[in-house]
Write a protein that holds these residues in place. Structure first.
Motif, PDB file in Angstrom:
ATOM      1  N   SER A 257      -0.111 -50.365   9.676  1.00  0.00           N
ATOM      2  CA  SER A 257      -1.044 -49.305   9.297  1.00  0.00           C
ATOM      3  C   SER A 257      -2.111 -49.820   8.337  1.00  0.00           C
ATOM      4  CB  SER A 257      -0.286 -48.121   8.688  1.00  0.00           C
ATOM      5  OG  SER A 257       0.255 -48.429   7.462  1.00  0.00           O
ATOM      6  N   ILE A 258      -1.743 -50.763   7.453  1.00  0.00           N
ATOM      7  CA  ILE A 258      -2.727 -51.349   6.537  1.00  0.00           C
ATOM      8  C   ILE A 258      -3.750 -52.168   7.320  1.00  0.00           C
ATOM      9  CG2 ILE A 258      -3.064 -53.007   4.657  1.00  0.00           C
ATOM     10  CD1 ILE A 258      -0.338 -52.118   3.566  1.00  0.00           C
ATOM     11  N   ASN A 259      -3.285 -52.978   8.262  1.00  0.00           N
ATOM     12  CA  ASN A 259      -4.205 -53.781   9.076  1.00  0.00           C
ATOM     13  C   ASN A 259      -5.173 -52.904   9.862  1.00  0.00           C
ATOM     14  OD1 ASN A 259      -3.423 -56.429   8.408  1.00  0.00           O
ATOM     15  ND2 ASN A 259      -1.709 -56.376   9.842  1.00  0.00           N
ATOM     16  N   ALA A 260      -4.665 -51.812  10.410  1.00  0.00           N
ATOM     17  CA  ALA A 260      -5.530 -50.918  11.177  1.00  0.00           C
ATOM     18  C   ALA A 260      -6.591 -50.281  10.279  1.00  0.00           C
ATOM     19  CB  ALA A 260      -4.693 -49.836  11.853  1.00  0.00           C
ATOM     20  N   SER A 261      -6.201 -49.964   9.051  1.00  0.00           N
ATOM     21  CA  SER A 261      -7.132 -49.332   8.130  1.00  0.00           C
ATOM     22  C   SER A 261      -8.190 -50.307   7.618  1.00  0.00           C
ATOM     23  CB  SER A 261      -6.363 -48.739   6.947  1.00  0.00           C
ATOM     24  OG  SER A 261      -7.221 -48.235   5.969  1.00  0.00           O
ATOM     25  N   LEU A 262      -7.768 -51.566   7.348  1.00  0.00           N
ATOM     26  CA  LEU A 262      -8.676 -52.554   6.757  1.00  0.00           C
ATOM     27  C   LEU A 262      -9.336 -53.454   7.792  1.00  0.00           C
ATOM     28  CD1 LEU A 262      -6.506 -53.730   3.713  1.00  0.00           C
ATOM     29  CD2 LEU A 262      -8.331 -52.016   3.729  1.00  0.00           C
ATOM     30  N   ASN A 263      -8.939 -53.309   9.081  1.00  0.00           N
ATOM     31  CA  ASN A 263      -9.435 -54.197  10.132  1.00  0.00           C
ATOM     32  C   ASN A 263      -9.101 -55.655   9.812  1.00  0.00           C
ATOM     33  OD1 ASN A 263     -10.696 -54.917  12.552  1.00  0.00           O
ATOM     34  ND2 ASN A 263     -12.705 -55.162  11.566  1.00  0.00           N
ATOM     35  N   GLU A 329      -0.140 -51.649  -8.275  1.00  0.00           N
ATOM     36  CA  GLU A 329      -0.613 -50.474  -7.534  1.00  0.00           C
ATOM     37  C   GLU A 329      -1.727 -50.875  -6.570  1.00  0.00           C
ATOM     38  OE1 GLU A 329      -2.163 -45.889  -8.369  1.00  0.00           O
ATOM     39  OE2 GLU A 329      -2.038 -47.339 -10.011  1.00  0.00           O
ATOM     40  N   THR A 330      -1.712 -50.252  -5.395  1.00  0.00           N
ATOM     41  CA  THR A 330      -2.755 -50.484  -4.403  1.00  0.00           C
ATOM     42  C   THR A 330      -3.313 -49.168  -3.879  1.00  0.00           C
ATOM     43  OG1 THR A 330      -3.331 -51.589  -2.318  1.00  0.00           O
ATOM     44  CG2 THR A 330      -1.142 -50.611  -2.460  1.00  0.00           C
ATOM     45  N   THR A 331      -4.595 -49.177  -3.540  1.00  0.00           N
ATOM     46  CA  THR A 331      -5.205 -48.049  -2.834  1.00  0.00           C
ATOM     47  C   THR A 331      -5.534 -48.447  -1.402  1.00  0.00           C
ATOM     48  OG1 THR A 331      -7.411 -48.705  -3.607  1.00  0.00           O
ATOM     49  CG2 THR A 331      -6.196 -47.123  -4.956  1.00  0.00           C
ATOM     50  N   ARG A 332      -5.042 -49.614  -0.972  1.00  0.00           N
ATOM     51  CA  ARG A 332      -5.349 -50.126   0.368  1.00  0.00           C
ATOM     52  C   ARG A 332      -4.371 -49.648   1.434  1.00  0.00           C
ATOM     53  NH1 ARG A 332     -10.511 -52.176  -0.218  1.00  0.00           N
ATOM     54  NH2 ARG A 332     -10.627 -53.686  -1.924  1.00  0.00           N
ATOM     55  N   ASP A 333      -3.267 -49.035   1.026  1.00  0.00           N
ATOM     56  CA  ASP A 333      -2.293 -48.498   1.975  1.00  0.00           C
ATOM     57  C   ASP A 333      -2.733 -47.089   2.351  1.00  0.00           C
ATOM     58  OD1 ASP A 333      -0.050 -47.260   3.195  1.00  0.00           O
ATOM     59  OD2 ASP A 333       1.325 -48.600   2.153  1.00  0.00           O
ATOM     60  N   PRO A 334      -3.046 -46.839   3.617  1.00  0.00           N
ATOM     61  CA  PRO A 334      -3.589 -45.530   4.019  1.00  0.00           C
ATOM     62  C   PRO A 334      -2.576 -44.401   3.975  1.00  0.00           C
ATOM     63  CG  PRO A 334      -3.190 -46.878   5.955  1.00  0.00           C
ATOM     64  CD  PRO A 334      -2.936 -47.764   4.761  1.00  0.00           C
ATOM     65  N   SER A 335      -1.308 -44.693   3.683  1.00  0.00           N
ATOM     66  CA  SER A 335      -0.295 -43.639   3.669  1.00  0.00           C
ATOM     67  C   SER A 335      -0.402 -42.729   2.455  1.00  0.00           C
ATOM     68  CB  SER A 335       1.111 -44.256   3.729  1.00  0.00           C
ATOM     69  OG  SER A 335       1.391 -44.986   2.548  1.00  0.00           O
TER      70      SER A 335
END
Length: 350
Positions: A257-263, A329-335
């Motif tokens: 899901s992270i890869n799909a969000s960040l391409n 903490e990350t904001t890169r995880d779209p969940s």
């Protein structure tokens, strides 16, 4: 302070129970300053260690707890109190967290979660009866992780819940029993494991994390600065895995899901590394600083994946081991709007 419950949420001071390796708190807010020996110019340090031991010294025990926070979504940090382990019953007790049963946490024996020695996982009761009628009342999901070194001289505990829309209430503690003798020269390498809890801001939910970890210290450089040793400290967190509450490895799904969000095409959770800078280690053996992880975007540029801090303390007559906690903490995880990993570690000098 208000927090909203997902389905239906804690600072830390530790008290002793019979048996086992109880945390013992010397409460208060310390500043943890040392006395560097070198003269000359340098970077002045404004370090402030987490709450705990009021007057730390190298040859005595040190206790620290998670600092409280007023940041949005983090106002439950440092809420858990009176954490204690009872070896006779193999149970943890935790106070000041709403709807965590009768404050007693039992061992979680899920194999994929507890196989990461030297750690153990504990969970609060799922239900508690009404004290008058006996009607069962559903409780919030609270987990605790306990880590203790083979010597028993260093230990940590982490308590988190995924039951709130925001990060919820919880906290962490870590402790050194006895003192430390820090080398004047040379370098040291510490290796071991980390295990933690991953909670979410904006959606709730809780997961387990584990990783390999190493810390290296250069006791020769940087040169000492006023009130603080100059020693350089490096740290690396690698081979990171994520598990759901049933012990299933969900790392690949999270990465997908992270890869799909960040391409992007990441095949692993990015390694996290300490920021190397002067003034992170004091004469009392306490270490604290910043850490980050990075990923490569679709243009081949490095981008920040996580940011956070690490907190640790050295122990032993030869600075034999180190215990601590890191919070990333990350904001890169779209969940979720934010995803936080709070992990403890016990590392031994190699």
């Amino acid at each position: 302070m208000k927090k909203y419950i997902v389905a239906l949420a804690a600072g830390l001071t530790l008290s002793a129970c019979s048996g086992g390796n109880p945390f013992v708190a010397d409460t208060g807010t310390g500043t943890g300053t040392g006395s560097g020996g070198s003269t000359g110019g340098g970077i002045a340090s404004d370090r402030t260690v987490p709450p705990g031991t009021q007057t730390p010294v190298p040859d005595a025990s040190i206790f620290r707890s998670e600092p409280t926070s007023t940041d949005a979504g983090k106002s439950g940090n440092g809420y858990a109190t009176a954490i204690a382990y009872d070896s006779a019953t193999d149970e943890f007790s935790v106070d000041n967290l709403g709807f965590d049963g009768n404050n007693v946490y039992a061992r979680d024996t899920t194999p994929d979660i507890v196989s990461n020695l030297p750690f153990a996982v504990y969970e609060a009761s799922a239900q508690l009866p009404d004290s008058l009628t006996g009607t069962p009342i559903n409780q919030l999901n609270h987990r605790a992780i306990y880590g203790v070194s083979q010597s028993g001289n260093t230990k940590f505990a982490i308590v988190r819940t995924g039951a709130y829309v925001e990060y919820g209430f919880g906290g962490f503690v870590y402790e050194r029993d006895g003192g430390v003798v820090l080398p004047a020269t040379g370098q040291a390498l510490y290796t071991g494991l980390s295990q933690g809890l991953r909670d979410k801001n904006g959606t709730g939910g809780l997961q387990h994390t584990r990783a390999d970890m190493s810390i290296a210290i250069d006791f020769d450089d940087f040169n000492d600065v006023t009130g603080t040793r100059g020693d350089a400290v490096r740290g690396n967190v690698s081979n990171r895995r994520i598990f759901d509450m049933d012990g299933n490895d969900v790392t690949d799904g999270v990465l997908g899901s992270i890869n799909a969000s960040l391409n992007t095409t990441m095949t692993a959770i990015p390694d996290a590394t300490f920021v190397v800078e002067p003034g992170v280690l004091d004469d009392n053996g306490e270490i604290l600083g910043q850490m980050n992880s990075y990923y490569v975007d679709s243009s081949g540029q490095n981008q920040v994946f996580e940011t956070g801090n690490y907190y640790a303390v050295l122990s032993g007559t030869n600075a034999d081991e180190v215990v601590g906690v890191f919070v990333m903490e990350t904001t890169r995880d779209p969940s979720a709007t934010g995803v936080r990993d709070t992990s403890g570690f016990v590392l031994v000098r190699q």
